[in-house]
Design a protein around this motif. Sequence first.
Motif, PDB file in Angstrom:
ATOM      1  N   PHE A   1      10.958   1.990  -2.141  1.00  0.00           N
ATOM      2  CA  PHE A   1      10.309   1.306  -3.257  1.00  0.00           C
ATOM      3  C   PHE A   1      11.335   0.504  -4.059  1.00  0.00           C
ATOM      4  N   SER A   2      12.467   1.130  -4.368  1.00  0.00           N
ATOM      5  CA  SER A   2      13.519   0.452  -5.120  1.00  0.00           C
ATOM      6  C   SER A   2      14.048  -0.755  -4.340  1.00  0.00           C
TER       7      SER A   2
ATOM      8  N   ASN B   1       3.739  -9.606  -2.371  1.00  0.00           N
ATOM      9  CA  ASN B   1       3.949  -8.436  -1.517  1.00  0.00           C
ATOM     10  C   ASN B   1       4.602  -8.787  -0.186  1.00  0.00           C
TER      11      ASN B   1
ATOM     12  N   ASP C   1      -0.755   0.434  -5.196  1.00  0.00           N
ATOM     13  CA  ASP C   1      -1.124  -0.682  -4.321  1.00  0.00           C
ATOM     14  C   ASP C   1      -2.565  -0.540  -3.827  1.00  0.00           C
TER      15      ASP C   1
ATOM     16  N   THR D   1       3.189   2.961  -6.296  1.00  0.00           N
ATOM     17  CA  THR D   1       3.001   1.519  -6.461  1.00  0.00           C
ATOM     18  C   THR D   1       1.641   1.159  -7.044  1.00  0.00           C
TER      19      THR D   1
ATOM     20  N   HIS E   1       5.043   0.985 -14.449  1.00  0.00           N
ATOM     21  CA  HIS E   1       6.139   1.954 -14.385  1.00  0.00           C
ATOM     22  C   HIS E   1       6.863   2.122 -15.724  1.00  0.00           C
TER      23      HIS E   1
ATOM     24  N   LYS F   1       5.180  -5.538   2.417  1.00  0.00           N
ATOM     25  CA  LYS F   1       5.805  -4.254   2.071  1.00  0.00           C
ATOM     26  C   LYS F   1       5.198  -3.114   2.887  1.00  0.00           C
TER      27      LYS F   1
ATOM     28  N   TYR G   1       3.874   6.606  -1.566  1.00  0.00           N
ATOM     29  CA  TYR G   1       4.059   5.168  -1.777  1.00  0.00           C
ATOM     30  C   TYR G   1       2.897   4.565  -2.570  1.00  0.00           C
TER      31      TYR G   1
ATOM     32  N   HIS H   1      12.376  -2.495  -2.077  1.00  0.00           N
ATOM     33  CA  HIS H   1      11.338  -3.525  -2.097  1.00  0.00           C
ATOM     34  C   HIS H   1      11.294  -4.252  -3.439  1.00  0.00           C
ATOM     35  N   GLN H   2      11.508  -3.520  -4.528  1.00  0.00           N
ATOM     36  CA  GLN H   2      11.470  -4.138  -5.853  1.00  0.00           C
ATOM     37  C   GLN H   2      12.567  -5.192  -6.015  1.00  0.00           C
TER      38      GLN H   2
END
Length: 542
Positions: A143-144, A214, A295, A293, A399, A262, A289, A146-147
């Motif tokens: 996740f980090s 994304n 998502d 997220t 977040h 992602k 995940y 991808h960010q």
Amino acid sequence: MYPDYVHALLSKDIYIENVDDILLEQTHLSYVFINDIYVYKIKKSVDFDFVKQSKLSQRKKFCLQEIEQNKRLAPKVYIKVVKIVLNIKSQYAIREGKIFKGDKIVEYAVKMHRLDLNNNLETILKNNNLPENFSKIFVDKIFSFHQKAVKFSGSKKTGGYLAEKNWCIDEMKQQKNHINFTISESLLKKITAYLNNFLLKNQAVFDLRLKEKNIIFGHGDLQIKHVYLENFFKSSKITVDDLLVIDCIEFSNLFHFKFIDKGYDIAFLTMGMDYSHNPQIADEICGHYVALTGDKYFGILHNYHKILRALIRAKVEGIAAKSDIIDKLARKKYKQQSKIFFQLVKKYIEIPSDPLVIVVGGFSASGKSTFAGALASRLGAAYVSSDVIRKKMFNVDIHHRPSKSITQKMYNSNVTVQVYSKLLKEASMLMKQNFSVVIDAAYLLKSERDITNQFIQESSLPSFFLWLDASENVINSRVKARTSTQLKISDANIGIINKQFKSFEKINENEKIYIINNNKTMRNSFLQVSKISKLLRDKIIF
């Protein structure tokens, strides 16, 4: 069979460091020389439909890119690019700096530190030694990553539905080369029809993935064998720093190679978990995940993404099985693996696609969001979350932990009524588009549950209301674990959860709600859900 430099690199004398043993491994793209301390990876002079590296200049470029790009997830592993030369005496040598007079550069090699195979995820899974917090730590790391990743800046034509459709058309053309070798023509036609139907139904979703940023510069090759866990023997748990991911795609900047969704990045690992008979770990990864997220569309695309990943593995193994630079025994192994990947695709496309709606309620820290995210991923469903809706109503980043005054406003009873109303409205819109939907909210009050139960029962879709139950001890331990990370959507702490315990209106027998005990593993909870109906069993038990 091998180029001369391969034989040279199997000699101890060529290495600068003291070497006792040298192991040669190879893929369809590389020769890999593993000695006691270091690994040297040389690109093969090959051209395939997905990579062109028959020129030395191309192979040099890809070596340099491999070093640079793998520093993102394995910064201490990759060292430098070295030169393989033929010296003035017509002997092969390794040059780490400048070449000598009379040297002729024959190849370039990526030099990296040797990693302990006992720490490789493939080995750990075979030994049934996986740290208990692996899925959570893996998701936190990715996740980090991808960010921070570079976002794709192309158009719909190059990164939306049209690009997705064209990529699939090209991919299925390539798969025809394997008919009557590792796949039957009839199965390939079924797979093609499935993909065509899926693409047609989800045109808007693919374009939305691009619009919502994304599509990113991802890892691109997140296979199980590319994951290592350092220091895991010292503890039953690992940290983010213990997790290394190597061997990203460096040879193409194209959509679907370097720039990917992602969810497509994650799908390589989850497909690998299904392939290696570890679907419960795939479920945990997806659950963490989606919960992290929020998502909405991850679950809708996840089975499709895994199909594409399995097709690529089937194709690549099939190409290797036909290669004349690989020995007969290895070719036989690759052929068998290609067949297995095609059968995995067959299993994916046979999962029932009938839309349904599932509501998941429970106290904060009961595991409901992780469980709901995992369900959505197996069901191919959209995920709608009360936590996400609430924060968007107040323009708070999902977040971000809001101030005490804003939190009080966000969680007053009037706002909660609005949140639940918006939750059902969003679910309704998705259901009208013929999507399965998983709804994630606390549902502490009977009035909230009654309105939602009425909503799902009035829909034409099969519907199930689940209450995820967990003991106070389990909930308290989970919420304490939450406080150690800032990567979360929920704002709930011990104080908020104690208030939830006090305000909760117990579920009675007339509410048509299934109680799922979530004190143990996610797999255990999945098995409980699978007993509710055959439809659920066929969809979620892999």
